[in-house]
Design a protein around this motif. Sequence first.
Motif, PDB file in Angstrom:
ATOM      1  N   GLY A 140       4.333 -29.226   6.437  1.00  0.00           N
ATOM      2  CA  GLY A 140       3.306 -28.828   5.819  1.00  0.00           C
ATOM      3  C   GLY A 140       3.051 -29.872   4.660  1.00  0.00           C
ATOM      4  O   GLY A 140       2.041 -30.010   4.355  1.00  0.00           O
ATOM      5  N   ALA A 141       4.117 -30.496   4.027  1.00  0.00           N
ATOM      6  CA  ALA A 141       3.911 -31.148   2.847  1.00  0.00           C
ATOM      7  C   ALA A 141       3.239 -32.343   3.189  1.00  0.00           C
ATOM      8  O   ALA A 141       2.389 -32.801   2.713  1.00  0.00           O
ATOM      9  N   LEU A 142       3.839 -33.114   4.423  1.00  0.00           N
ATOM     10  CA  LEU A 142       3.059 -34.301   5.080  1.00  0.00           C
ATOM     11  C   LEU A 142       1.669 -34.053   5.237  1.00  0.00           C
ATOM     12  O   LEU A 142       0.832 -34.779   5.010  1.00  0.00           O
ATOM     13  N   SER A 143       1.443 -32.972   5.952  1.00  0.00           N
ATOM     14  CA  SER A 143       0.020 -32.832   6.309  1.00  0.00           C
ATOM     15  C   SER A 143      -0.998 -32.688   5.186  1.00  0.00           C
ATOM     16  O   SER A 143      -2.127 -33.082   5.121  1.00  0.00           O
ATOM     17  N   LEU A 144      -0.499 -31.886   4.100  1.00  0.00           N
ATOM     18  CA  LEU A 144      -1.460 -31.887   2.874  1.00  0.00           C
ATOM     19  C   LEU A 144      -1.550 -33.029   2.234  1.00  0.00           C
ATOM     20  O   LEU A 144      -2.857 -33.564   1.856  1.00  0.00           O
ATOM     21  N   LEU A 145      -0.545 -33.714   2.139  1.00  0.00           N
ATOM     22  CA  LEU A 145      -0.577 -35.142   1.510  1.00  0.00           C
ATOM     23  C   LEU A 145      -1.364 -36.079   2.381  1.00  0.00           C
ATOM     24  O   LEU A 145      -2.272 -36.806   1.833  1.00  0.00           O
ATOM     25  N   TYR A 146      -1.228 -36.013   3.722  1.00  0.00           N
ATOM     26  CA  TYR A 146      -2.200 -36.859   4.422  1.00  0.00           C
ATOM     27  C   TYR A 146      -3.694 -36.440   4.407  1.00  0.00           C
ATOM     28  O   TYR A 146      -4.615 -37.370   4.367  1.00  0.00           O
TER      29      TYR A 146
ATOM     30  N   LEU B  16      -4.607 -27.733   9.179  1.00  0.00           N
ATOM     31  CA  LEU B  16      -4.105 -26.772   8.182  1.00  0.00           C
ATOM     32  C   LEU B  16      -3.483 -25.455   9.130  1.00  0.00           C
ATOM     33  O   LEU B  16      -2.405 -24.969   8.557  1.00  0.00           O
ATOM     34  N   LEU B  17      -4.291 -25.091   9.926  1.00  0.00           N
ATOM     35  CA  LEU B  17      -4.064 -23.922  10.792  1.00  0.00           C
ATOM     36  C   LEU B  17      -2.581 -24.149  11.418  1.00  0.00           C
ATOM     37  O   LEU B  17      -2.066 -23.298  11.898  1.00  0.00           O
ATOM     38  N   ALA B  18      -2.762 -25.423  12.011  1.00  0.00           N
ATOM     39  CA  ALA B  18      -1.313 -25.938  12.840  1.00  0.00           C
ATOM     40  C   ALA B  18      -0.157 -25.599  11.900  1.00  0.00           C
ATOM     41  O   ALA B  18       0.973 -25.158  12.293  1.00  0.00           O
ATOM     42  N   VAL B  19      -0.249 -26.118  10.458  1.00  0.00           N
ATOM     43  CA  VAL B  19       0.749 -25.858   9.495  1.00  0.00           C
ATOM     44  C   VAL B  19       1.079 -24.166   9.422  1.00  0.00           C
ATOM     45  O   VAL B  19       2.341 -24.128   9.491  1.00  0.00           O
ATOM     46  N   LEU B  20       0.239 -23.378   9.420  1.00  0.00           N
ATOM     47  CA  LEU B  20       0.422 -21.983   9.180  1.00  0.00           C
ATOM     48  C   LEU B  20       0.861 -21.405  10.463  1.00  0.00           C
ATOM     49  O   LEU B  20       2.051 -20.462  10.365  1.00  0.00           O
ATOM     50  N   ILE B  21       0.743 -21.847  11.713  1.00  0.00           N
ATOM     51  CA  ILE B  21       1.208 -21.361  12.983  1.00  0.00           C
ATOM     52  C   ILE B  21       2.750 -21.864  13.032  1.00  0.00           C
ATOM     53  O   ILE B  21       3.600 -21.115  13.410  1.00  0.00           O
ATOM     54  N   TYR B  22       3.045 -23.028  12.644  1.00  0.00           N
ATOM     55  CA  TYR B  22       4.293 -23.762  12.489  1.00  0.00           C
ATOM     56  C   TYR B  22       5.391 -22.617  11.699  1.00  0.00           C
ATOM     57  O   TYR B  22       6.464 -22.347  12.125  1.00  0.00           O
ATOM     58  N   ALA B  23       4.820 -22.226  10.533  1.00  0.00           N
ATOM     59  CA  ALA B  23       5.386 -21.361   9.374  1.00  0.00           C
ATOM     60  C   ALA B  23       5.706 -19.974  10.300  1.00  0.00           C
ATOM     61  O   ALA B  23       6.589 -19.421  10.015  1.00  0.00           O
ATOM     62  N   LEU B  24       4.615 -19.437  10.955  1.00  0.00           N
ATOM     63  CA  LEU B  24       4.639 -18.454  11.643  1.00  0.00           C
ATOM     64  C   LEU B  24       6.131 -18.342  12.674  1.00  0.00           C
ATOM     65  O   LEU B  24       6.799 -17.592  12.659  1.00  0.00           O
ATOM     66  N   ALA B  25       6.085 -19.555  13.107  1.00  0.00           N
ATOM     67  CA  ALA B  25       7.313 -19.841  14.175  1.00  0.00           C
ATOM     68  C   ALA B  25       8.474 -19.750  13.522  1.00  0.00           C
ATOM     69  O   ALA B  25       9.396 -19.399  14.051  1.00  0.00           O
TER      70      ALA B  25
END
Length: 794
Positions: free
Chosen positions: A686-692, A777-786
Amino acid sequence: MQRPPFIAIGLLSSCVLAYEVLLTRMFSIVLWHHFAYMIISAAMLGYGASGTALTLLKEKIAPHFGAVYMLAAAALAVLMPAAFWLSQQVPFNPLELLWDPAQPGRLLTVYLLMMLPFFCGGIGIGLVFAHFGRQSSRVYACDILGAGAGSLGAIVVLFFIQPAQVLTALTALALLAAAVAAAELKLRPRWLVELFAGLAVVALALPAIPLHLSPYKDLSQALAITGARVIEESSSPLGQVTVVENVQVPLRNAPGMSLNATGEPPPQLGVFVDGNGPSALTRFDGMLAPLAYLDQLTSALPYHLIERPRVLVLGAGAGSDVLQALYHGSAAIDAVELDRNVTDLVDRRFKDYAGNLYGRPGVHVYAAEARGFVNASRQRYDLIQVALLDSFGTASAGLYGLSENYLYTVEALQADLNRLAPDGMLAVTRWLTLPPRGALKLFATAVTALERNGASNPASRLVMIRGWKTVTLLVKNSEFSAKEIAAVREFCRTRSFDLVYYPGMRASEANRYNQLAQPYFHEGAVALLSPQRQAFIDRYKFYIEPATDDRPHFFRFFKWNAAAEIFSLREQGGMPLLDWSYPLLVATLLQSIAASALLILAPLALSRCRRSLPGVPVALYFLAIGFAFMFMEIAFIQKFVLFLSHPLYAVAVVLCAFLLFAAAGSWLAGRWQAANKVMLAVSAMGALSLLYLAILPGLFQALIHLPDAAKIFISVLLIAPLAMCMGVPFPTGLTRLAGTKEEAIPWAWAINGFASVVGAVLATLLAIHLGFASVILLAVLIYALAGVALRRFA
């Protein structure tokens, strides 16, 4: 304890991924390139269905693990060529999909045929996971390491041999994987190793399966004309280039040439890429007089406004736009073309025929992607000419609706304007379609680009004209002068081209020669320059919102609220108005959901073993990581296309880096004993995705001028930490499952496969509507759900 067949699993995975890459290339040739989404979905469906089969048959298969694995590899070898050959026998025509009731069934048949090889590959790989569940991290590392090598290897090999020959080589590779498995697992009888190794050698000698192009492709239509023959053919991962000659019915390619023209083009050869085209390779002997026909095209307009310009041609192809620039006395010409096979035709194979066009004084040719060249260049140009790159038939049929094109986005036009001299011009020529779609979308994109570049009055910097088949837009770096406007009007008058827009134009000047029921183009241009622009875009029948780098689907014109009206006109010839590639994507999504439910979920739900399967949190976990991985991978491939300035490099580098570093992450996950390692990996992602998302646009712009090797190295460094985090969740979940219900590992493989089937298509659909940043961003949220679901594992 028996050792997993690490080498065999790597070979098998490499073969399956290489086959997936190869199918996208072959379907681009025989049909159209957007069937890549169907191929990815079919691959994932095969994997998911294999997990279901392993779950239902685990008791019968388990005692014969080695033999079944070897047979799966052998079946893969047989089915790869067989399934593709059978798919070519299915009379599927995508152009008839929306009105021929037989076509959806034929599409489903092709889809299921494509699934079969991946089912066999999935059986082999899933079987190893099920048998060696406690070593999932090491198995998964070998699996995706092989996948990364296969995807990269397929692209490299396609530079040297034809796609059909690569298919033969993959057949041999699958047989070699069976031989290696027999050796690693010490199967009896011992001669199985020699048998499959020998069959692999024999397979290399087999004749290649011929590729049969759709009869509706441009090349098929051209070859149906009496006297047409193929005189040259070459192939690379960028496309199969075919040169056609016809001395009985000569090719005359001059898109949208004025009906007032009295001359005709010199002899020409037709150049087709993946069966689409043609572009013209024109005979040139150094004399300019025979090129007078090029002054009768709408694209000649800027040469009547600028004297002896320094010209940049983007998408030079076989050289027509370079000839046009030469004819009009350009001082210097830089020509950019991505496909070396095309420039080699002009430079080498037909050098004498083309009059050494690309070797003439003042002409410089660059093998590069157009957007990347503009971003990296420091040269200033008087004129940037964006060539008419696609065929009219392909564009008018809506075949490019799913294509990401970074040449016609707002940011692309901004970059072009920044490379112009103070009074320079950008000229873009497109096919004319009715009702107006592409022309108005291009105009809207240019208005937005000028506004973002700080132009206080964009209306004063735009000119658009149309002929009977083409539209040309001029965007100037300063305001058009009265003298230039007079030249535009005279150019159109003498050639019977219609004025669409110029600063101060009266409505009565529009729609004079190639008359329509109303001056639709002029009215649209005026509306797009008015304060009510957004309201006009919103209520227009077609989607003409400006394309951006985050949503680069310039050729998407489909709107749901107009679909019913257009469909109701199908018996009156209204179907060409429908951008049918978008409904095809939706149909593929629905088809993938239905097929996945039928082949993956339904058998599990109806089987007797359903009561012994893990609960909802486990299913949710493997479902979520399947969706998230596909979303992240597909979105980041597109993000790196611009930086690497080459779609082929982007796919090869990004896909390979993701898989290789995910393999490293998987291996580390097996050694990392932290209880919350999935949540830590998800947090890092999540941090890397937001940074990128925040820094990549500026970083790419600052580093775009670097050599390719440096940019590839930087891309790998950026992808590595993200991909390593993405490699943690799947093997961690399997290892956790192996400690509680090891027999459910194939079921988890099936659930993950179902998510990947749907996710491959859904990611593209969401990107079209929301943009690639939203998909990440949606992918990050789904990973968090996992991660949350993992805490509730039973």
